[in-house]
Design a protein around this motif. Structure first.
Motif, PDB file in Angstrom:
ATOM      1  N   LEU A   4      -9.561  -1.877  -6.869  1.00  0.00           N
ATOM      2  CA  LEU A   4      -9.539  -2.946  -5.998  1.00  0.00           C
ATOM      3  C   LEU A   4      -9.565  -3.864  -6.936  1.00  0.00           C
ATOM      4  CD1 LEU A   4     -13.069  -2.229  -4.632  1.00  0.00           C
ATOM      5  CD2 LEU A   4     -10.981  -2.295  -3.182  1.00  0.00           C
TER       6      LEU A   4
ATOM      7  N   TYR B  48      -5.375   4.458  -2.681  1.00  0.00           N
ATOM      8  CA  TYR B  48      -5.727   2.596  -2.108  1.00  0.00           C
ATOM      9  C   TYR B  48      -5.309   1.447  -3.111  1.00  0.00           C
ATOM     10  CZ  TYR B  48      -6.943  -0.769   0.764  1.00  0.00           C
ATOM     11  OH  TYR B  48      -8.430  -1.992   1.462  1.00  0.00           O
TER      12      TYR B  48
ATOM     13  N   ALA C  82      -5.911  -2.612  -3.347  1.00  0.00           N
ATOM     14  CA  ALA C  82      -6.155  -3.710  -2.164  1.00  0.00           C
ATOM     15  C   ALA C  82      -6.034  -5.200  -3.087  1.00  0.00           C
ATOM     16  CB  ALA C  82      -7.388  -3.584  -1.656  1.00  0.00           C
TER      17      ALA C  82
ATOM     18  N   SER D 289      -1.553  -7.065  -8.994  1.00  0.00           N
ATOM     19  CA  SER D 289      -1.186  -5.626  -7.750  1.00  0.00           C
ATOM     20  C   SER D 289       0.258  -5.941  -6.960  1.00  0.00           C
ATOM     21  CB  SER D 289      -2.467  -6.996  -6.465  1.00  0.00           C
ATOM     22  OG  SER D 289      -3.640  -5.786  -7.088  1.00  0.00           O
TER      23      SER D 289
ATOM     24  N   TYR E 126      -1.793   0.203   0.361  1.00  0.00           N
ATOM     25  CA  TYR E 126      -1.997  -1.107   0.391  1.00  0.00           C
ATOM     26  C   TYR E 126      -2.024  -2.540   1.114  1.00  0.00           C
ATOM     27  CZ  TYR E 126      -0.418  -5.768  -2.256  1.00  0.00           C
ATOM     28  OH  TYR E 126      -0.618  -6.588  -2.766  1.00  0.00           O
ATOM     29  N   ASP E 127      -3.467  -3.064   0.699  1.00  0.00           N
ATOM     30  CA  ASP E 127      -3.692  -4.560   1.229  1.00  0.00           C
ATOM     31  C   ASP E 127      -4.325  -5.765   0.613  1.00  0.00           C
ATOM     32  OD1 ASP E 127      -4.856  -3.491   4.500  1.00  0.00           O
ATOM     33  OD2 ASP E 127      -5.796  -2.274   3.337  1.00  0.00           O
ATOM     34  N   ASN E 128      -3.744  -6.987   1.360  1.00  0.00           N
ATOM     35  CA  ASN E 128      -3.499  -8.280   1.120  1.00  0.00           C
ATOM     36  C   ASN E 128      -4.614  -8.444   2.177  1.00  0.00           C
ATOM     37  OD1 ASN E 128      -3.204 -10.399  -0.774  1.00  0.00           O
ATOM     38  ND2 ASN E 128      -1.059 -10.204  -1.066  1.00  0.00           N
ATOM     39  N   PHE E 129      -5.491  -8.559   1.488  1.00  0.00           N
ATOM     40  CA  PHE E 129      -6.277  -9.423   2.325  1.00  0.00           C
ATOM     41  C   PHE E 129      -6.319 -10.834   2.765  1.00  0.00           C
ATOM     42  CE2 PHE E 129      -8.667  -5.509   1.839  1.00  0.00           C
ATOM     43  CZ  PHE E 129      -8.827  -5.439   3.010  1.00  0.00           C
TER      44      PHE E 129
ATOM     45  N   LEU F 266     -12.933  -9.220  -1.873  1.00  0.00           N
ATOM     46  CA  LEU F 266     -12.041  -8.205  -1.057  1.00  0.00           C
ATOM     47  C   LEU F 266     -12.546  -6.954  -1.272  1.00  0.00           C
ATOM     48  CD1 LEU F 266     -10.801  -6.652  -3.583  1.00  0.00           C
ATOM     49  CD2 LEU F 266      -9.584  -8.855  -4.294  1.00  0.00           C
TER      50      LEU F 266
ATOM     51  N   GLY G 131     -12.211  -3.677   1.865  1.00  0.00           N
ATOM     52  CA  GLY G 131     -11.275  -3.122   0.921  1.00  0.00           C
ATOM     53  C   GLY G 131     -11.840  -1.587   0.588  1.00  0.00           C
TER      54      GLY G 131
ATOM     55  N   SER H 234     -11.762   0.070   4.341  1.00  0.00           N
ATOM     56  CA  SER H 234     -10.223  -0.482   5.079  1.00  0.00           C
ATOM     57  C   SER H 234      -9.981   1.239   3.945  1.00  0.00           C
ATOM     58  CB  SER H 234      -8.928  -1.057   4.304  1.00  0.00           C
ATOM     59  OG  SER H 234      -7.610  -0.525   4.830  1.00  0.00           O
TER      60      SER H 234
END
Length: 384
Positions: A168, A194, A196, A209, A228-231, A239, A243, A246
């Motif tokens: 994270l 994972y 994020a 990131s 991958y997440d970019n919230f 986040l 994250g 998710s």
């Protein structure tokens, strides 16, 4: 506003869920660190009642503030069978996180207290947890910024200590962004990773990131499962609340019961036997997570329904036979075995199969009345 609402929702889940599970505090005397460390441990709800069951491990660094959101989500997803129930181990660090995760200024690998902490987790903590709790051979590590960087070092062990990595908003050490893409293709075991960040994350960390994502995304493969997440609108701290769920959803996607999307987008488009898909799904769960679970009733019904619609009668027979073995006291296997006999020209066998389940437990829409009605219809139609 949406981010704040999500955060509050996750915190409420955490408080409500943890209240139902067992929390243990332990002081662990570490020879590697030369001091004791406080652990916060959450055991699954059925840990004491189900003495034969084993559980994956989730190791949480920065447990002073990360433990509750991780433990709450693990308990919540475990309750609904979207992931296996798991043992959550939180390492309380506080201000010691910087020394714990320190690295050398020249080669950028753990040094001094950072090297001791590395060995503490791998050579002391994990063996202790394995010896004192019923664990499956699947471990996830969770870290945030400085500790998110630190968990990456375990990828350079052979084999890696952890099976899953939840990173994270990592504050990467120099050269880590180059070393990871070089190391990962050489790892033979299955790794879940994972990553994020958020659009309102600390600028430097968001850029780190984004750059790391560009390096890792092309490596996504059968052995390296990457997400991958970019919230949108998420800060460095909010986040985390978005994250964690998710990450758990993505890592354990194969574990979840068959969903409507999986049913329509995968199973209904298959040309291969549906029975084999069901067998392979649970073999994958066993291979990945070290868990030998009985096939869920929901998954039996989903695959049997698909086999009926696609006229895969041999698949239906095989699935019904497995269901009869797994759930002998219910009508589940008998109903679908009866349907197989009906559709393959053996109405008398179908009638007797339906009638033979009159004293069994009902499942979902499959009632005893439904079974007897089908038997009576056959009897009337064929004059038995």
């Amino acid at each position: 506003m949406r981010s704040f609402t999500t955060l509050i929702f996750c915190l409420l889940i955490s408080v409500a869920s943890i209240a139902q599970s067992r929390i243990i505090y332990e002081e662990f005397d570490s020879a590697k660190l030369g001091e004791s460390r406080r652990l916060k441990i959450q055991l699954p709800r059925d840990y004491e009642a189900n003495v034969e069951k084993v559980y994956p491990i989730v190791i949480v660094l920065d447990a002073n503030y990360l433990f509750e959101p991780v433990a709450g989500n693990v308990d919540y997803y475990g309750y609904w069978e979207d992931m296996p129930e798991s043992i959550v181990i939180g390492i309380m660090q506080g201000d010691s996180r910087y020394e714990d995760c320190s690295y050398d200024d020249t080669n950028f690998v753990p040094s001094d207290k950072g090297a001791d902490f590395f060995e503490f987790i791998g050579l002391e903590l994990i063996p202790y947890i394995d010896s004192n709790y019923r664990t499956a051979k699947f471990i996830i590590a969770v870290g945030h910024d400085f500790t998110a960087n630190y968990i990456n070092y375990y990828l350079f062990k052979d084999p890696p200590l952890f099976n899953g990595y939840i990173s994270l908003s990592p504050d990467l050490a120099p050269m880590m962004d180059e070393r990871l893409p070089q190391r990962i293709p050489a790892i033979e075991s299955k790794i879940f990773y994972y990553l994020a960040t958020g659009t309102d994350d600390i600028k430097d960390l968001m850029e780190i990131s984004e750059a790391l994502n560009k390096s890792l995304k092309p490596l996504d493969s059968k052995t390296f499962q990457y997400h991958y997440d970019n919230f949108e609108g998420a800060t460095h701290y909010s986040l985390v609340a978005r994250g964690i769920p998710s990450a758990l959803e993505k890592i354990f996607s194969v574990y979840r019961p068959i969903s409507k999307q999986e049913y329509s987008d995968v199973i209904m488009k298959m040309e291969t036997p549906i029975s084999q898909y069901l067998i392979d799904k649970y073999k994958t769960i066993e291979d990945l997570f070290g868990l030998t679970n009985a096939i869920r009733v929901n998954d039996y019904i989903a695959t049997c329904t698909a086999a009926e619609k696609k006229n895969q009668w041999e698949s239906l027979r095989e699935i019904a036979t497995m269901a009869k073995k797994d759930y002998p006291d219910t009508v589940l296997g008998d109903y679908y075995l009866g349907r197989y006999y009906e559709e393959t020209g053996e109405p008398k066998k179908a009638m007797r199969t339906y009638q033979g389940a009159f004293d069994k437990e009902e499942v979902d829409f499959i009632t005893v009345d439904l079974m007897l009605d089908r038997a009576d219809k056959i009897k009337t139609e064929f004059g038995y």
